[in-house]
Design an enzyme around this catalytic site. Structure first.
Site, PDB file in Angstrom:
ATOM      1  N   LYS A  83     -38.635  53.121  44.092  1.00  0.00           N
ATOM      2  CA  LYS A  83     -37.948  52.554  45.252  1.00  0.00           C
ATOM      3  C   LYS A  83     -39.012  51.833  46.092  1.00  0.00           C
ATOM      4  O   LYS A  83     -39.746  52.448  46.842  1.00  0.00           O
ATOM      5  CB  LYS A  83     -37.263  53.663  46.060  1.00  0.00           C
ATOM      6  N   GLU A  91     -54.293  60.862  44.370  1.00  0.00           N
ATOM      7  CA  GLU A  91     -53.989  59.725  43.493  1.00  0.00           C
ATOM      8  C   GLU A  91     -55.302  59.110  43.046  1.00  0.00           C
ATOM      9  O   GLU A  91     -56.258  59.034  43.807  1.00  0.00           O
ATOM     10  CB  GLU A  91     -53.136  58.691  44.229  1.00  0.00           C
ATOM     11  N   ASN A 102     -47.218  47.873  52.698  1.00  0.00           N
ATOM     12  CA  ASN A 102     -48.536  47.321  53.007  1.00  0.00           C
ATOM     13  C   ASN A 102     -49.349  46.932  51.770  1.00  0.00           C
ATOM     14  O   ASN A 102     -50.199  46.047  51.843  1.00  0.00           O
ATOM     15  CB  ASN A 102     -49.334  48.264  53.912  1.00  0.00           C
ATOM     16  N   GLU A 154     -48.964  60.875  50.013  1.00  0.00           N
ATOM     17  CA  GLU A 154     -50.086  60.200  50.669  1.00  0.00           C
ATOM     18  C   GLU A 154     -49.535  59.654  51.974  1.00  0.00           C
ATOM     19  O   GLU A 154     -48.806  58.663  51.984  1.00  0.00           O
ATOM     20  CB  GLU A 154     -50.623  59.093  49.763  1.00  0.00           C
ATOM     21  N   LEU A 155     -49.884  60.326  53.078  1.00  0.00           N
ATOM     22  CA  LEU A 155     -49.201  60.089  54.355  1.00  0.00           C
ATOM     23  C   LEU A 155     -50.124  59.407  55.369  1.00  0.00           C
ATOM     24  O   LEU A 155     -51.067  58.731  55.010  1.00  0.00           O
ATOM     25  CB  LEU A 155     -48.650  61.416  54.875  1.00  0.00           C
ATOM     26  N   CYS A 204     -53.340  52.991  55.929  1.00  0.00           N
ATOM     27  CA  CYS A 204     -53.565  54.352  56.412  1.00  0.00           C
ATOM     28  C   CYS A 204     -55.046  54.685  56.438  1.00  0.00           C
ATOM     29  O   CYS A 204     -55.462  55.632  57.101  1.00  0.00           O
ATOM     30  CB  CYS A 204     -52.804  55.350  55.549  1.00  0.00           C
ATOM     31  N   GLY A 250     -46.527  56.692  52.611  1.00  0.00           N
ATOM     32  CA  GLY A 250     -45.886  56.203  53.828  1.00  0.00           C
ATOM     33  C   GLY A 250     -46.215  57.091  55.009  1.00  0.00           C
ATOM     34  O   GLY A 250     -47.197  57.837  54.994  1.00  0.00           O
ATOM     35  N   ARG A 307     -59.407  45.204  56.578  1.00  0.00           N
ATOM     36  CA  ARG A 307     -58.799  45.127  55.247  1.00  0.00           C
ATOM     37  C   ARG A 307     -57.289  45.264  55.397  1.00  0.00           C
ATOM     38  O   ARG A 307     -56.789  46.161  56.055  1.00  0.00           O
ATOM     39  CB  ARG A 307     -59.359  46.245  54.360  1.00  0.00           C
TER      40      ARG A 307
END
Length: 476
Positions: A173, A457, A150, A249-250, A283, A227, A277
């Protein structure tokens, strides 16, 4: 596309088995590029390169690392149009949104250039023994970074910049839907002075096996993932085998609360930003919109008018406000959420139908009177659908807002600052937007509570995710 191979040790390489996969333009459904697909041997080569590069990088002074990151910011800022165009091609987002992402992505290099010189330690006396307590922060080790589709630029730089500031080497990755932006960033990092092997990029269609292999290599000490919560849980299981330092960060299920004393102009503008946005594919997107009954009708009318006015189309057209969703599965999932809500009693105020023609488009949609039983109340919509519910009682809406396994971000709109701050403190979320629809900022600690992740983060905390604290007890 110029950069479509693996990037290992500063070189462009084919995958060990020669496999490739196609990247599609979601607006046209045509193939943009064929990209090399990494396998286990490629991961080992990247780990070897990262290990060799890290020792010298970690030994450099913080100021030297800072200057490289500062140069990366300058270079990326000078090439925003180039990166925005590539983001739009592979992700689909409208050009203005893509420019916003590229600008945001570049800012992480500047922020962590400044933070690189601020890994402060401590020297003090132990109260009982009189020994000196010396505390310092050291690079944690090799880091595996797994990024989503995203935000193909920003989710990479949000991890790369603090890792390099801390003195770590990384293997990235990127998501298979959007690997091109991250690959295109590598020549820029070379130009900025990042040495070969310090940053490696492994696009692959064998994500699970590839990442699991790296997380079981003893040289790896950090895993950073953005993700879904489901995938995050699997990575945490793998990380546990080596007790890796995790930064996760989920998922989110963000509530947005509009109180009866809210400035509706501010609330509608903030809701548009929080909802639309990145087309809602975030998320942080407002997922459950709770509006006080006294203003629900007016708010719904204004929001519906604003959503209906957005132009849908190919994001490369500068006049377009809303591009396509990233793939057919995402679009169909959004359509299913709308159909379920309507079947359970919700009303469509605008949008609500997949348009005919090519591309993974879904129109900006507003649903009113959404029942608590609707699937979109409990799962991330991840698309341009605003699901509105009403409330009367403050305690009740706070309880409804907190009634989820997620805790990433919430939004509150009210002109009564005493009440608004009290509500913010009672919301079980890592971040709250108060009278604004945007919380993401490189200078702030981004992250959630509960099933929305571990660690932070951005901010000063973002660099510490890639460092270990060492304590020395000394006498002299």
């Amino acid at each position: 596309m110029e950069y479509t191979d693996l990037y290992i040790n500063g070189q462009w390489r084919k995958g060990a088995d020669g496999a490739r996969f196609d990247v599609l333009n979601p607006a046209t459904e045509k193939v943009l590029a064929s990209v090399a697909s990494a396998e286990i041997a490629d991961a080992d080569a990247a780990l070897d390169a990262a290990e060799a590069a890290m020792a010298d990088w970690a030994a450099r002074s913080p100021r030297e690392r800072s200057e490289v990151l500062r140069k990366a910011w300058e270079l990326m800022t000078s090439r925003l149009d180039e990166f925005a165009h590539l983001i739009t091609l592979e992700n689909g987002k409208a050009r203005a949104d893509a420019i916003g992402e590229a600008t945001y992505a570049a800012e992480f290099f500047r922020w962590f250039a400044e933070e690189a010189v601020r890994a402060d330690g401590l020297i003090t006396h132990a109260p009982s023994s009189g020994a000196r307590i010396m505390v310092q922060h050291k690079p944690a080790g090799l880091a595996v970074l797994v990024t989503p589709w995203n935000y193909p630029a920003a989710m990479g730089t949000r991890k790369i910049a603090p890792a390099l500031a801390a003195g770590c080497a990384v293997i990235i990755k990127p998501a298979s839907e959007t690997p091109l932006t991250m690959l295109a960033l590598m020549p820029l990092l070379e130009e900025a002075g990042v040495p070969p092997g310090l940053v490696n990029v492994l696009p692959s269609k064998r994500t699970g096996a590839l990442v699991d292999h790296m997380l079981h290599d003893p040289r790896v000490r950090v895993v950073s993932f953005t993700g879904s919560t489901g995938v995050g849980r699997k990575l945490l299981h793998s990380a546990a085998d080596q007790v890796l330092k995790p930064a996760m960060e989920l998922g989110g299920n963000a509530p947005l609360l509009v109180f009866e004393d809210a400035d509706l102009d501010v609330a509608v503008e903030g809701t548009m930003l929080a909802k639309m946005r990145n087309l809602g594919e975030a998320c942080t997107a407002a997922n459950r919109i709770y509006v006080h009954e006294n203003v629900a009708g007016e708010f719904t009318r204004r929001l519906s008018d604003a959503m209906a006015a957005l132009k849908v189309g190919d994001g490369t057209d500068p006049s377009v406000d809303v591009g396509p969703l990233v793939n057919a599965d995402t679009r169909d999932k959004v359509a299913a959420f709308v159909a379920d809500a309507v079947a359970k009693g919700a009303q469509v105020e605008t949008g609500g139908q997949i348009p005919e023609g090519t591309g993974f488009f879904y129109p900006p949609t507003v649903l009113s009177n959404v029942p608590e039983t609707a699937d979109c109340v409990h799962d991330e919509i991840f698309g341009p659908v605003a699901a509105i519910q009403t409330f009367i009682d403050q305690d009740d809406v706070i309880a409804r807002a907190n009634d989820t396994e997620y805790g990433l971000v919430a939004y509150v709109f009210s002109e009564d600052m005493k009440r608004a701050l009290q509500v913010c403190e009672r919301l079980d979320y890592g971040m709250v937007g108060l009278n604004r629809g945007l919380v993401s900022d490189p200078a702030a600690p981004f992250g959630g509570t509960k099933q929305s992740g571990l660690g932070r983060e951005g901010g000063h905390e973002g660099m510490l995710e890639f460092m270990e604290t060492q304590y020395i007890s000394a006498s002299w």
